[in-house]
Design a protein around this motif. Structure first.
Motif, short mmCIF file in Angstrom:
data_model
loop_
_atom_site.label_atom_id
_atom_site.label_comp_id
_atom_site.label_asym_id
_atom_site.label_seq_id
_atom_site.Cartn_x
_atom_site.Cartn_y
_atom_site.Cartn_z
N VAL A 75 -17.73 61.55 -0.48
CA VAL A 75 -16.61 60.79 0.08
C VAL A 75 -15.99 61.69 1.14
N GLN A 76 -15.76 61.12 2.31
CA GLN A 76 -15.15 61.88 3.39
C GLN A 76 -13.69 61.47 3.54
N SER A 77 -12.81 62.47 3.66
CA SER A 77 -11.39 62.20 3.84
C SER A 77 -10.74 63.36 4.58
N ASN A 78 -10.00 63.03 5.63
CA ASN A 78 -9.26 64.02 6.41
C ASN A 78 -10.13 65.19 6.85
N GLY A 79 -11.35 64.92 7.26
CA GLY A 79 -12.23 65.96 7.77
C GLY A 79 -12.90 66.79 6.70
N LEU A 80 -12.72 66.45 5.44
CA LEU A 80 -13.37 67.16 4.35
C LEU A 80 -14.37 66.24 3.66
N PHE A 81 -15.44 66.83 3.15
CA PHE A 81 -16.44 66.10 2.39
C PHE A 81 -16.33 66.52 0.93
N PHE A 82 -16.03 65.57 0.06
CA PHE A 82 -15.96 65.79 -1.38
C PHE A 82 -17.29 65.29 -1.95
N ILE A 83 -18.03 66.14 -2.65
CA ILE A 83 -19.41 65.84 -3.01
C ILE A 83 -19.65 66.11 -4.49
N CYS A 84 -20.38 65.19 -5.12
CA CYS A 84 -20.89 65.38 -6.48
C CYS A 84 -22.40 65.36 -6.42
N LEU A 85 -23.02 66.28 -7.14
CA LEU A 85 -24.48 66.32 -7.26
C LEU A 85 -24.84 66.21 -8.74
N THR A 86 -25.87 65.42 -9.02
CA THR A 86 -26.33 65.29 -10.40
C THR A 86 -27.81 64.94 -10.40
N ILE A 87 -28.52 65.37 -11.44
CA ILE A 87 -29.90 64.95 -11.60
C ILE A 87 -30.02 63.94 -12.73
N SER A 88 -28.91 63.60 -13.33
CA SER A 88 -28.89 62.66 -14.45
C SER A 88 -29.16 61.24 -13.96
N ILE A 89 -30.08 60.54 -14.63
CA ILE A 89 -30.34 59.15 -14.28
C ILE A 89 -29.35 58.21 -14.99
N ASN A 90 -28.55 58.76 -15.89
CA ASN A 90 -27.60 57.94 -16.66
C ASN A 90 -26.22 57.86 -16.02
N THR A 91 -26.01 58.56 -14.91
CA THR A 91 -24.71 58.55 -14.26
C THR A 91 -24.73 57.56 -13.10
N LEU A 92 -23.86 56.57 -13.16
CA LEU A 92 -23.80 55.56 -12.11
C LEU A 92 -23.14 56.11 -10.85
N PRO A 93 -23.70 55.81 -9.69
CA PRO A 93 -23.07 56.25 -8.43
C PRO A 93 -21.63 55.76 -8.30
N SER A 94 -21.36 54.55 -8.77
CA SER A 94 -20.00 54.00 -8.67
C SER A 94 -19.01 54.84 -9.48
N THR A 95 -19.46 55.40 -10.59
CA THR A 95 -18.59 56.26 -11.40
C THR A 95 -18.26 57.54 -10.64
N LEU A 96 -19.27 58.12 -9.98
CA LEU A 96 -19.03 59.35 -9.21
C LEU A 96 -18.15 59.08 -7.99
N ILE A 97 -18.36 57.96 -7.33
CA ILE A 97 -17.51 57.62 -6.19
C ILE A 97 -16.08 57.41 -6.64
N SER A 98 -15.89 56.75 -7.78
CA SER A 98 -14.55 56.56 -8.33
C SER A 98 -13.88 57.90 -8.63
N LEU A 99 -14.63 58.82 -9.23
CA LEU A 99 -14.12 60.16 -9.50
C LEU A 99 -13.69 60.85 -8.21
N LEU A 100 -14.54 60.82 -7.20
CA LEU A 100 -14.21 61.46 -5.93
C LEU A 100 -13.01 60.83 -5.25
N LEU A 101 -12.92 59.51 -5.27
CA LEU A 101 -11.77 58.83 -4.67
C LEU A 101 -10.47 59.19 -5.38
N ASN A 102 -10.52 59.32 -6.70
CA ASN A 102 -9.34 59.75 -7.45
C ASN A 102 -8.95 61.17 -7.08
N LEU A 103 -9.92 62.06 -6.93
CA LEU A 103 -9.63 63.44 -6.51
C LEU A 103 -9.02 63.48 -5.12
#
Length: 100
Positions: free
Chosen positions: A59-87
């Motif tokens: 997620v990009q905000s104010n010139g910064l990139f907030f990034i999550c990396l995972t190799i888990s197939i059980n983690t939904l991208p929407s969950t990670l995007i929600s986490l990043l948007l909350n941060l």
């Protein structure tokens, strides 16, 4: 965010400098870090990619990139995007409350 498996959390500057890298599992290949900025720069505000089995969510905000990396197939991208948007929201609230 129960049950979410997060391998790494990163914050990159608009030039691709690593401002924060928190490695939780040690399972992300180093070569991905070298090409990470090229993968996400130029994308929309939210981005999801799979690179050689590693899920990259940013997620990009104010010139910064907030990034999550995972190799888990059980983690939904929407969950990670929600986490990043909350941060991002919490970080922006912190900036506005602390004017100095």
């Amino acid at each position: 965010f129960a049950g979410m498996h997060l391998s790494e959390f990163l914050i990159l500057s608009s030039r691709g400098d690593f401002l924060l890298l928190k490695d939780y599992t040690g399972d992300i290949p180093q070569k991905l870090h070298d090409s990470l900025f090229l993968l996400i720069s130029g994308e929309e505000q939210c981005c999801f990619k799979n690179v050689e089995g590693t899920n990259v969510v940013s997620v990009q905000s104010n010139g910064l990139f907030f990034i999550c990396l995972t190799i888990s197939i059980n983690t939904l991208p929407s969950t990670l995007i929600s986490l990043l948007l909350n941060l991002v929201r919490k970080q922006l609230c912190t900036f506005t409350r602390n004017p100095g």
